[in-house]
Design a protein around this motif. Structure first.
Motif, PDB file in Angstrom:
ATOM      1  N   THR A 282       0.831  -1.204   0.000  1.00  0.00           N
ATOM      2  CA  THR A 282       0.000   0.000   0.000  1.00  0.00           C
ATOM      3  C   THR A 282       0.865   1.253   0.000  1.00  0.00           C
ATOM      4  O   THR A 282       0.579   2.215  -0.724  1.00  0.00           O
ATOM      5  CB  THR A 282      -0.954  -0.024   1.209  1.00  0.00           C
ATOM      6  N   SER A 283       1.945   1.228   0.790  1.00  0.00           N
ATOM      7  CA  SER A 283       2.849   2.392   0.833  1.00  0.00           C
ATOM      8  C   SER A 283       3.431   2.676  -0.552  1.00  0.00           C
ATOM      9  O   SER A 283       3.537   3.833  -0.962  1.00  0.00           O
ATOM     10  CB  SER A 283       4.005   2.137   1.806  1.00  0.00           C
ATOM     11  N   LEU A 284       3.797   1.617  -1.263  1.00  0.00           N
ATOM     12  CA  LEU A 284       4.392   1.776  -2.581  1.00  0.00           C
ATOM     13  C   LEU A 284       3.382   2.395  -3.557  1.00  0.00           C
ATOM     14  O   LEU A 284       3.698   3.332  -4.297  1.00  0.00           O
ATOM     15  CB  LEU A 284       4.865   0.408  -3.088  1.00  0.00           C
ATOM     16  N   LEU A 285       2.174   1.873  -3.509  1.00  0.00           N
ATOM     17  CA  LEU A 285       1.115   2.417  -4.362  1.00  0.00           C
ATOM     18  C   LEU A 285       0.858   3.880  -4.051  1.00  0.00           C
ATOM     19  O   LEU A 285       0.742   4.707  -4.957  1.00  0.00           O
ATOM     20  CB  LEU A 285      -0.185   1.638  -4.123  1.00  0.00           C
TER      21      LEU A 285
ATOM     22  N   ILE B 224      12.037  -4.615  -4.789  1.00  0.00           N
ATOM     23  CA  ILE B 224      12.680  -4.887  -3.499  1.00  0.00           C
ATOM     24  C   ILE B 224      12.566  -3.597  -2.685  1.00  0.00           C
ATOM     25  O   ILE B 224      13.270  -2.625  -2.940  1.00  0.00           O
ATOM     26  CB  ILE B 224      14.146  -5.328  -3.697  1.00  0.00           C
ATOM     27  N   ASN B 225      11.627  -3.605  -1.743  1.00  0.00           N
ATOM     28  CA  ASN B 225      11.229  -2.378  -1.035  1.00  0.00           C
ATOM     29  C   ASN B 225      11.991  -2.205   0.291  1.00  0.00           C
ATOM     30  O   ASN B 225      12.693  -3.109   0.725  1.00  0.00           O
ATOM     31  CB  ASN B 225       9.715  -2.429  -0.777  1.00  0.00           C
TER      32      ASN B 225
ATOM     33  N   PRO C 135      15.328  -2.232  -6.931  1.00  0.00           N
ATOM     34  CA  PRO C 135      15.393  -1.844  -5.523  1.00  0.00           C
ATOM     35  C   PRO C 135      14.716  -0.493  -5.338  1.00  0.00           C
ATOM     36  O   PRO C 135      15.045   0.462  -6.043  1.00  0.00           O
ATOM     37  CB  PRO C 135      16.902  -1.739  -5.245  1.00  0.00           C
ATOM     38  N   VAL C 136      13.744  -0.411  -4.426  1.00  0.00           N
ATOM     39  CA  VAL C 136      12.985   0.833  -4.233  1.00  0.00           C
ATOM     40  C   VAL C 136      12.795   1.146  -2.750  1.00  0.00           C
ATOM     41  O   VAL C 136      13.103   0.310  -1.877  1.00  0.00           O
ATOM     42  CB  VAL C 136      11.578   0.746  -4.886  1.00  0.00           C
ATOM     43  N   SER C 137      12.326   2.345  -2.490  1.00  0.00           N
ATOM     44  CA  SER C 137      11.877   2.678  -1.138  1.00  0.00           C
ATOM     45  C   SER C 137      10.616   3.518  -1.244  1.00  0.00           C
ATOM     46  O   SER C 137      10.627   4.585  -1.856  1.00  0.00           O
ATOM     47  CB  SER C 137      12.954   3.461  -0.379  1.00  0.00           C
ATOM     48  N   ALA C 138       9.539   3.003  -0.652  1.00  0.00           N
ATOM     49  CA  ALA C 138       8.292   3.769  -0.650  1.00  0.00           C
ATOM     50  C   ALA C 138       8.452   4.995   0.233  1.00  0.00           C
ATOM     51  O   ALA C 138       7.799   6.009   0.029  1.00  0.00           O
ATOM     52  CB  ALA C 138       7.142   2.898  -0.155  1.00  0.00           C
TER      53      ALA C 138
END
Ligand code: GTP
Ligand code: MG
Length: 368
Positions: free
Chosen positions: A92-95, A184-185, A219-222
């Motif tokens: 949900t955070s990513l969205l 990859i959050n 590789p990501v960060s919300a």
């Protein structure tokens, strides 16, 4: 074979239900108001009151518009991307982060509430996202034949790694033959270990591209919004390979993504349009509910007159709150929509009744 309930039959003949029940008892038939009578019994009773029963076969398909699929009618459409992954890995955070980024870039005004489906614009085209609260939703949608997803984004927290629901999600996506892009959050977290995530995914037969496999892993960060653009770009890239199309000119078909009852607005359904263009005023039917499209809002909350395939919208105008995963069809007019909905309702009640009477029979036998 179809039937008619005792009360429906009474209503049509202008005879009180109680009288019909008495009459049935006289024929050695115990009945309740909701009981469905078969056509023969209904005919027998009706003739006593000088009415004639007309037997009509009813096929829902007869009421749905006929569509001839032609290649030249097909147009490109945005991909529909479903976010999946283990609990708390940041779906949900990513969205919300992706949506916020696109809102900030596009228009004024913040986000007031989370919604389960929306479309965003990227440099490579639009993308429509669906949030799955759980795999049940995905699975139940598939079970209902609503294969709505083109791409799955598998969210794996870099500080937690591959977990049971990660593996479940992979299984579901593979069964549905939907390509997976891995996000990859939580890369901002001190304990983040993307290499361990990749290793664990490789043992689930998802081998990253940089290791010679064919799975895109970003590789990501919300939280810090790191690499969200890169993720979007890769989704658009993956979508190009799929060459997704739909026919915007045919009568519309979609899927209910979520639905709720809202004070003042009544039933509100989030609809993903899959084929055709959904328009204001269209007669619609979904499950046992029907109506007319009275208002539509796009994912930015703006009121719109039509929604093209691959996009979603909030739709107001249904007679009740529909079930997520059900199909929604545009039909010729509201009368046809009501007929289909009523027919399905009757079928449901029939099934319910036969279940109840079977249960009470079982009880009867269990006692003796
Ligand atoms: P469920 O819907 O319950 O399965 O969870 P989810 O996968 O939607 O996770 P959610 O977005 O609710 O995030 C879970 C927790 O992780 C929240 O406390 C988020 O603030 C936090 N979180 C999500 N993404 C990140 C991230 O990139 N970095 C950090 N540090 N925290 C994050
Ligand atoms: Mg969530």
């Amino acid at each position: 074979q179809e039937g008619i309930s005792v009360s429906d039959l009474g209503q049509r003949m202008g005879i009180r239900t109680a009288e019909l029940i008495k009459k049935l008892m006289g024929m050695q038939k115990m009945a309740t108001a909701n009981q469905i009578l078969d056509a023969d019994t209904a005919e027998l009773i009706a003739s006593d009151y000088h009415w004639k029963v007309e037997r009509v076969g009813f096929e829902v398909e007869d009421y749905l518009p006929e569509v001839e699929a032609k290649a030249e009618d097909e147009r490109p459409r945005p991909p529909v991307v479903t976010i999946m992954g283990h609990v708390d890995h940041g779906k949900t955070s990513l969205l919300d982060a992706i949506r916020q980024a696109s809102v900030a870039a596009g228009e004024a005004g913040g986000i007031t509430q989370h919604i389960g489906a929306y479309s965003v614009s990227t440099a490579r085209g639009d993308v429509t996202f669906l949030d799955t609260p759980g795999h049940e939703a995905f699975t139940s949608m598939r079970a209902r034949g609503a294969n709505v997803t083109d791409i799955v984004v598998l969210v794996v927290a870099a500080d937690d790694g591959v977990m049971p629901q990660t593996i479940e999600a992979i299984k579901h996506a593979k069964q549905a033959e939907v390509p997976i892009v891995v996000a990859i959050n939580k890369m901002d977290v001190p304990g983040a270990n993307p290499d361990r995530v990749k290793k664990d995914l490789a043992s689930q037969e998802l081998v990253p591209e940089e290791w010679g496999g064919d799975t895109i892993m970003v590789p990501v960060s919300a939280k810090t919004k790191m690499n969200l653009d890169l993720l979007l770009e890769n989704l658009a890239l993956q979508a190009e390979v799929l060459e997704l199309t739909a026919n915007p000119a045919r009568p519309s078909v979609g899927a209910i993504v979520e639905a709720k009852l809202e004070r003042g607005r009544g039933p509100v359904a989030t609809v993903l349009v899959q084929e055709g263009t959904l328009k204001l005023g269209d007669a619609i039917v979904t499950g046992t509910h029907y109506g007319r499209v009275r208002a539509m809002n796009n994912s930015r909350g703006e009121s719109v007159k039509e929604v093209k395939p691959g996009y979603c919208a909030e739709v107001v105008g249904l007679s009740g709150v529909p079930t997520a995963g059900d199909a929604i069809n545009v039909v010729s007019d509201e009368k046809a929509a009501k007929q289909i909905a009523d027919h399905r309702g009757m079928k449901e009640r029939q099934a319910e009744l036969s279940k109840v009477s079977r249960e009470s029979l079982d009880q009867l036998f269990a006692k003796t």
